[in-house]
Design an enzyme around this catalytic site. Structure first.
Site, short mmCIF file in Angstrom:
data_model
loop_
_atom_site.label_atom_id
_atom_site.label_comp_id
_atom_site.label_asym_id
_atom_site.label_seq_id
_atom_site.Cartn_x
_atom_site.Cartn_y
_atom_site.Cartn_z
N SER A 1 32.28 -16.88 19.81
CA SER A 1 32.24 -18.34 19.70
C SER A 1 32.72 -18.75 18.30
O SER A 1 32.99 -17.91 17.45
CB SER A 1 30.82 -18.85 19.96
OG SER A 1 29.92 -18.34 19.00
N TYR A 2 32.77 -20.06 18.09
CA TYR A 2 33.30 -20.59 16.83
C TYR A 2 32.56 -20.01 15.63
O TYR A 2 31.33 -20.08 15.56
CB TYR A 2 33.19 -22.12 16.84
CG TYR A 2 33.97 -22.79 15.75
CD1 TYR A 2 35.35 -22.61 15.65
CD2 TYR A 2 33.35 -23.61 14.82
CE1 TYR A 2 36.08 -23.23 14.65
CE2 TYR A 2 34.09 -24.24 13.82
CZ TYR A 2 35.45 -24.04 13.75
OH TYR A 2 36.17 -24.65 12.74
#
Length: 862
Positions: A335-336
């Site tokens: 994820s980010y």
């Protein structure tokens, strides 16, 4: 049918998002700039059929810079940069022609969906894209909405489709907070940097840093490192004594006991305790306590913790770790990676993420057990309201990611699995003994449930010697009791992990910029990275920080920058006025700058002790054109020439070697020429030290050598040695390197293209004649008779390097092996691509008949 333009932050991201939304049914083409692709498909948008065009930028489209003369260090007083100097937004990378590319793709579009990274920098890029695209888009009908913002945290089908179904709007306030930070850092950093760089480079020769930079975040970061260095230097070790006892609970076994007093600093008192305890023959058990204890599983992973672990455990610098994390994110593996949050939202699909890891041989067994027995809800952490914690989003193998990519991914995955595992439980047994009047203790731990330590074994409870079964009142014979003499030790230099912790604690930088600031102080030679990734300040870094403390401690303390960061956050939240924050902060630093300039002697006193003056540095090299005495070549960064008699300093090209050029002189100023070279496989050119710093002609800029000089008759100039336009870059000219024989070559005076030709030729000269086909200058080549490659035993030939069939097999294009990108991009078109009437002032090399190797290469690169 409406046309919808969608823009992501990176080309790879655009492709991944388009593939998900189009379900693979898309067509792709290269965009105008050749870097960003455009992916097209049809679908539904806001209940209507639509034609989608998904493309990307490459990070920031624009950058902030000063206008015109304010970019010149020599023409402007640095104090003017605080208020008088106007700024403008320029293209961040002009070669990408990003604005033109966006306008071409945006022309005729009805709506735009912004898929930029979901942080403040991403919001800022949203408005850079809008500024470029909105003027060419179709005008909205009435109150019709045309601007949409997608919010997402990972590149998964679920997250991307969910973002598309819940489009919002870009946040102007967050974008403004980035604008404010950019302007503050530009004005404050440039003013201080220009002043102190010019001041100290003009006085000292062995600073070994090409830029004496100042940064509102960079300098406090350095301050932390120097503060630790000062503690180490001022540390005075103290001697102390420890009483150590060993008992024998069973035959052939011994138990070491810890003294409850821990240590004493008086030798006589320590000796007294030893004498008292030596009178006892046995140790008596005073108490036995058993207590179940818990070692908590980790909080969910945020950026700062990831960077700390990457440095401390994986041996990766913060910036390198961040680059790898960004690559893993754009490829859809995690994820980010920029988040301050350590708390998962209630609706986060923890089981779905965990199932992705069920087949990895390293942790499959642990994952399957968790899925069958039930996961533990992660600990409640801090919710910063930005992105979920860093989480693995799909399975990967070591073969897929390789090297550092796999090591970081493995840690992120193990950390995630640990957050949903059970806590580690262990039984701690504490036995208290008395030996005479003194108390001693020993502690033992036995793991009852390993929990998360199975997946993170480095956190496991260390195996200790098992304690004997005993009860209160038991007596054990003493096998040894002695006094140990020890000394207090100084703290060690800060590790990167410790520095990251300090920066986070004091609000210096953001999760995204912390790696940049640490990298900057390393690049500037203010600190060196020692073993264990410990940051040891250099002499220059130490003197700078001590100088700031002496003049104005707030320049280096974290307090003022922390206060500025809070104001910037208030702008992002819409609670502070952008212009007021900017004006107030710049006013504070302007006053500090004037005081710093007036008090610079205080820092100079420290510099004098540590560094040598210019006159006492370097070795004699070339003669000054004014006094005809030898100037000294100072090799330490930045390399330069200094005339101690005239007290003048002349900057030189960096990252190469400098030597005298045949004792030849410049016809304009009588300075002896020097030759810059990037090595045997690189390029070289002569230059006049005076002309290099004081351009003699209007069409020349500071920092140009003889290969760019437009003098009409000088034998070393572009006019006499220029052959033809570069086959790759737009503004470069291929110039004969007259020092390169017998391995002759010509090199572009703008980029790193090198053309090798006529090896073993006796002489190569540039002719006044030009080629009828391509207008390049002809060359006269004279070979040795024994080594002539010319047909029919000829030794001399004149022709065009690009078009002459006789020269076809004697020419080879290469790229210079450069230690550092030396040369600027295009300087704008100017007259004089070589000598002679036939030379075109602009345009590209385009032979009418590309029949030889060089012409074909030219056509291909153009």
């Amino acid at each position: 049918m409406r046309t919808v333009l969608m823009v992501a932050e990176k080309p790879s991201l655009a492709q991944s998002i388009a593939k998900i939304l189009s379900r693979g049914n898309m067509s792709s083409r290269k965009g105008l700039n050749g870097v960003c692709s455009v992916h097209e498909y049809t679908g539904s948008f806001v209940g209507q059929s639509a034609h989608f065009k998904m493309t990307s930028v490459c990070g920031h489209v624009m950058t902030l810079d000063f206008i015109g003369k304010y970019n010149s260090w020599d023409k402007v007083d640095p104090a003017e940069l605080f208020s008088k100097a106007p700024t403008e937004k320029k293209e961040a990378n002009p070669k990408l022609t990003m604005v033109k590319f966006l306008q071409v793709e945006g022309r005729g579009c009805d709506c735009i969906v912004l898929w930029l990274d979901c942080d403040k920098e991403g919001e800022n890029i949203c408005f850079e894209v809008l500024d470029a695209v909105l003027p060419v888009m179709n005008k909205p009908r009435g109150t019709e909405r045309t601007i949409y913002r997608a919010k997402f945290s990972s590149i998964t089908d679920t997250d991307i489709c969910n973002a598309m179904n819940h489009l919002g709007e870009p946040n102007r306030n967050e974008a403004l907070s980035v604008d404010a930070r950019q302007e503050l850092d530009l004005r404050i950093g440039c003013a201080f940097t220009r002043f102190q760089t010019k001041y100290f480079h003009g006085k000292y020769g062995n600073l070994d840093s090409s830029l004496i930079s100042f940064g509102p975040c960079q300098t406090p970061t350095l301050g932390f490192c120097v503060e630790r260095h000062d503690k180490i230097q001022s540390f005075k070790p103290e001697t102390y004594w420890v009483l150590q006892a060993k008992v024998n609970p069973e035959k052939e076994s011994s138990l070491t006991l810890d003294w409850d007093r821990v240590r004493v600093f008086d030798r006589e008192v320590a000796q007294m305790f030893l004498n008292i305890t030596k009178m006892a023959k046995e140790a008596k058990v005073e108490s036995v306590s058993k207590k179940e204890k818990v070692k908590q599983r980790p909080l969910a992973l945020n950026t700062v913790e990831m960077l700390r672990v990457a440095s401390a455990a994986l041996g990766m610098g913060p910036q390198h770790a961040m680059q790898i994390a960004e690559r893993l994110y754009t490829q859809g593996y995690i994820s980010y990676p920029r988040t301050e949050t350590t708390h998962y939202p209630e609706n986060f699909d923890l089981k779905g993420c965990l199932r992705q890891q069920a087949n990895n041989p390293y942790w499959a067994e642990t994952v399957k057990t968790l899925l069958s027995e039930g996961i533990n809800r992660p600990r409640k952490g801090h919710d910063a309201g930005d992105h979920p914690p860093i989480t693995p989003m799909r399975a990967a193998t070591e073969a897929e990611l390789g090297g550092d990519g796999w090591r970081l991914y493995e840690y992120i995955t193990r950390h995630f699995i640990a957050t949903v595992s059970a806590d580690c439980k262990y039984l701690q047994t504490t036995i208290s003994f008395s030996i005479g009047p003194e108390r001693f203790t020993c502690v033992g731990k036995v793991v009852t449930s390993p929990g998360f330590t199975e997946i993170m074994p480095w956190h496991s409870i260390p195996l200790e010697e098992s304690l004997p079964h005993c009860e209160k009142g038991d007596l054990f014979p003493i096998s040894e009791i002695k006094l140990l003499e020890k000394q207090t030790s100084p703290p060690d230099y800060l590790t990167e992990a410790e520095l990251i912790t300090l920066m986070e604690k004091h609000g210096i930088g953001t999760d995204a910029s912390i790696p940049v600031h640490i990298n900057n102080i390393c690049q500037r030679n203010y600190v060196t990275v020692e073993s264990g990734r410990r940051l040891k300040p250099t002499n220059l870094g130490i003197v700078l920080v001590h100088g700031y403390y002496k003049i104005d401690a707030e320049l280096v303390l974290p307090t003022i920058r922390s206060a500025v960061e809070k104001q910037l956050n208030l702008i992002a939240l819409g609670k502070a006025n952008y212009h007021q924050v900017l004006e107030h902060t710049l006013d504070i630093f302007k006053r500090k700058f004037h005081y710093f300039v007036d008090s610079i002697a205080g820092m100079d006193e420290l510099m004098e002790v540590s560094f040598s003056p210019l006159a006492a540095t370097g070795k004699p090299l070339s003669r000054c054109g004014k006094c005809h005495r030898f100037m000294k070549y100072i090799q330490a960064k930045p390399s330069r020439l200094h005339c101690s008699h005239c007290d003048d300093t002349y900057s030189l090209p960096q990252n190469g070697t400098i030597k005298l050029y045949k004792e030849l002189r410049c016809p304009l100023d009588d300075f002896e020429l020097v030759l810059w070279s990037s090595g045997s496989r690189g390029k070289s050119y002569p230059l006049c030290p005076y002309c290099y710093n004081h351009p003699p002609f209007r069409d020349m800029k500071k920092g140009m050598g003889c290969n760019e000089c437009t003098h009409p008759t000088c034998q070393h100039s572009l006019s006499m040695l220029g052959i033809g336009q570069c086959v790759e870059c737009e503004n470069g000219v291929l110039v004969l390197d007259s020092t390169s024989g017998p391995k002759w070559k010509m090199a572009c005076n703008k980029c790193n293209v090198i053309v090798h030709f006529f090896e073993n030729a006796h002489k190569v000269r540039v002719s006044p004649e030009t080629c009828d086909l391509c207008e390049a200058a002809l060359v006269d080549v004279d070979f040795n008779k024994a080594k002539s490659p010319l047909p029919g035993d000829e030794t001399q030939h004149s022709g065009c390097v690009f078009c002459d069939p006789v020269f076809q097999d004697l020419v080879e294009l290469k790229h210079a092996a450069m230690r550092h990108p030396m040369h600027r991009g295009g300087q704008g078109k100017r007259q004089g691509r070589g000598r002679g009437k036939g030379r075109r002032p602009g345009g590209r090399l385009n032979p009418k008949k590309p029949k030889d190797k060089m012409a074909a290469l030219a056509a291909y690169f153009v």
